[in-house]
Motif scaffolding. Structure first.
Motif, PDB file in Angstrom:
ATOM      1  N   ALA A 275       0.841  -1.192   0.000  1.00  0.00           N
ATOM      2  CA  ALA A 275       0.000   0.000   0.000  1.00  0.00           C
ATOM      3  C   ALA A 275       0.878   1.245   0.000  1.00  0.00           C
ATOM      4  CB  ALA A 275      -0.898   0.016   1.232  1.00  0.00           C
ATOM      5  N   THR A 276       0.430   2.261  -0.695  1.00  0.00           N
ATOM      6  CA  THR A 276       1.092   3.559  -0.701  1.00  0.00           C
ATOM      7  C   THR A 276       0.047   4.622  -0.402  1.00  0.00           C
ATOM      8  OG1 THR A 276       2.681   2.812  -2.379  1.00  0.00           O
ATOM      9  CG2 THR A 276       2.443   5.185  -2.089  1.00  0.00           C
ATOM     10  N   VAL A 277       0.354   5.526   0.512  1.00  0.00           N
ATOM     11  CA  VAL A 277      -0.584   6.599   0.833  1.00  0.00           C
ATOM     12  C   VAL A 277      -0.915   7.376  -0.447  1.00  0.00           C
ATOM     13  CG1 VAL A 277      -0.866   8.789   2.066  1.00  0.00           C
ATOM     14  CG2 VAL A 277       0.110   6.809   3.239  1.00  0.00           C
ATOM     15  N   GLY A 278      -2.203   7.619  -0.653  1.00  0.00           N
ATOM     16  CA  GLY A 278      -2.657   8.327  -1.838  1.00  0.00           C
ATOM     17  C   GLY A 278      -3.157   7.421  -2.944  1.00  0.00           C
ATOM     18  N   THR A 279      -2.891   6.118  -2.835  1.00  0.00           N
ATOM     19  CA  THR A 279      -3.322   5.177  -3.866  1.00  0.00           C
ATOM     20  C   THR A 279      -4.834   5.004  -3.829  1.00  0.00           C
ATOM     21  OG1 THR A 279      -1.247   3.942  -3.716  1.00  0.00           O
ATOM     22  CG2 THR A 279      -3.124   2.806  -4.699  1.00  0.00           C
TER      23      THR A 279
END
Length: 480
Positions: A275-279
């Motif tokens: 997971a990546t913040v903003g995805t």
């Protein structure tokens, strides 16, 4: 007689509320659009996660988190310490570089302080790389002396280190009211959602779901009163995660690596991704169907009120925080990307799909690594290529949340002690009347049984426990 296909297609129910059509390549990488090596690269979300892991290793202590700008399709990397050479290195790799005040070490220390002084039921914290602060949330039960204690702790961290906000709902696990997988526990029928089909380390077909579901019940069926078709092999909750590995009883069960999004549509799941913040992400659950939103934090710590001890707390660490809604019965359901990346398993949160709220997810990469399972059809080609978090770029180099890109910079996921008592049947009872895809109307079904139940739409369930509800014309797209 041929062996039947797995009676549970991953996460499948009628798709609700996330709009029109899945376009797997809508976010296709535009790498090569610029020949300037220092120019920010246009990336799809899954590529951004891998790039973040690579840059984190290059920057070392100067890496202070990252997030994905979905509008510009760019990775933004935080650099602390003012080293122009390191910043230039991140730029050359194709990221947008932002100099920030708080280092990863400082943010991790802040999270440790919260753990020591403010482990209060109904609270959570995670790093928000967009603000370069620890984001602290308190649900509606945190009042009076508890609220004063939390506020005082946050203020004691120093100016610019953390923010605290109130949530209108109550943090809880979502293990009741669903209709995808069923079990009988001491408190009644337990309902959860299947997350992703996997291959267990011994080669047998299995699936991942929430840990609190696996703790609540051992055997699971694909219909309300049906015979068990799968048995819990491993379960973790509370503590360092919320995940279960459940093996199908029939070793010849076909377990497709896909998410059933309703209306006859399936999304092929091809890899586990960080997971990546903003995805932008999608969640599929057996109660509320398909919903979408964004990742807002990584390596989150959530302090659930214990369901077995009125004075206890069930602390879970290493979770993904999002603004995607969920409700009871969605526990264990799939969190995935538009192009078929498995991201998470629904754990719990606050709010609902009418008023919104925060929802937390177990990272799939960490669950695969812990259980030894691999993503993909049991016995299918290429399943070994998904060898859990070990194959993810930068996995193992990150502290705390383990396999998440930049998880080492997130709020102390690795440092949080698992507290409280394991969840039992608790409030997972009373769901016995809900079967198939039925909602607030009557749901008729065949192998899944017939019933009336809480949900939103009436519909006809098939042998998979999935069906087409009255509002089943909608399916996958990203809404903004």
């Amino acid at each position: 007689m041929p062996k039947r296909k797995a009676a549970i297609a991953v996460g499948g129910v009628a798709a609700l509320g996330a709009a029109a059509l899945l376009l797997p390549n809508a976010n296709a990488s535009q790498d090569g659009a610029s020949t300037d090596a220092a120019a920010p690269r246009a990336l799809k979300a899954t590529d951004a996660s891998g790039l973040a892991s690579q840059i984190a290793k290059q920057l070392g202590d100067a890496f202070a988190g990252s997030y994905y700008d979905s509008g510009k399709q760019q990775l933004v990397v935080n650099v602390a310490g003012g080293d122009d050479g390191l910043a230039a290195r991140a730029q050359k790799a194709g990221a947008v570089v932002r100099e920030v005040a708080n280092s990863a070490a400082a943010l991790k220390t802040a999270a440790q302080t919260l753990k020591t002084r403010a482990t209060i039921p109904g609270t959570s914290w995670a790093i928000d790389p967009r603000t370069n602060k620890v984001q602290v949330t308190a649900d509606s039960t945190v009042t009076g002396a508890k609220w004063a204690r939390l506020e005082s702790t946050v203020q004691g961290l120093g100016s610019g280190m953390a923010t605290v906000k109130k949530s209108a709902g109550t943090f809880k696990t979502f293990a009741s009211g669903g209709d995808a997988i069923f079990s009988q526990a001491e408190g009644g029928t337990v309902r959860c959602s299947l997350g992703f089909n996997v291959t267990a380390s011994d080669g047998s077909p299995a699936f991942l779901t929430a840990g609190h579901c696996g703790v609540a019940a051992k055997e699971w069926s694909d219909s309300q009163n049906g015979q068990p078709i799968a048995t819990v092999d491993q379960a973790t909750f509370p503590g360092e995660g919320d995940f279960s590995l459940v093996k199908y009883n029939d070793p010849a069960t076909q377990a497709p690596s896909e998410v059933n999004t309703g209306n006859g549509q399936n999304v092929a799941i091809t890899q586990a991704v960080e997971a990546t913040v903003g995805t932008n992400v999608f969640r599929m659950g057996s109660t509320t169907g398909l919903h979408d939103g964004q990742v807002t934090g990584l390596d989150a710590t959530v302090n659930f009120q214990s369901e077995t001890d009125p004075n206890g707390v069930d602390t879970v660490t290493g979770l993904i925080q999002t603004n995607v809604c969920a409700e009871a019965g969605d526990s264990g359901g799939s969190l995935f990307t538009q192009d078929g990346g498995a991201v998470g398993l629904t754990s719990g949160g606050s709010g609902d799909c009418t008023n919104g709220g925060e929802t937390f997810f177990q990272p799939v990469t960490a669950a695969l690594q812990a259980t030894g399972a691999t993503l993909g059809d049991a016995g299918g080609a290429g399943a070994g290529d998904q060898a859990g978090a070990g194959d993810q770029a930068g996995a193992g180099d990150q502290a705390g949340g383990g396999d998440q890109a930049g998880a080492g910079d997130q709020a102390g996921g690795g440092d949080q002690a698992g507290g409280g008592d394991a969840v039992g049947g608790g409030d997972q009872s009373g769901a016995g009347d809900q079967s198939g895809l039925g909602g607030d109307g009557t749901g008729t079904g065949d192998a899944s049984g017939t019933g009336t139940g809480a949900g939103d739409h009436s519909g006809n369930a098939n042998a998979n426990g999935h069906g087409n509800g009255a509002d089943d014309g909608s399916s996958l797209t990203e809404s903004h």
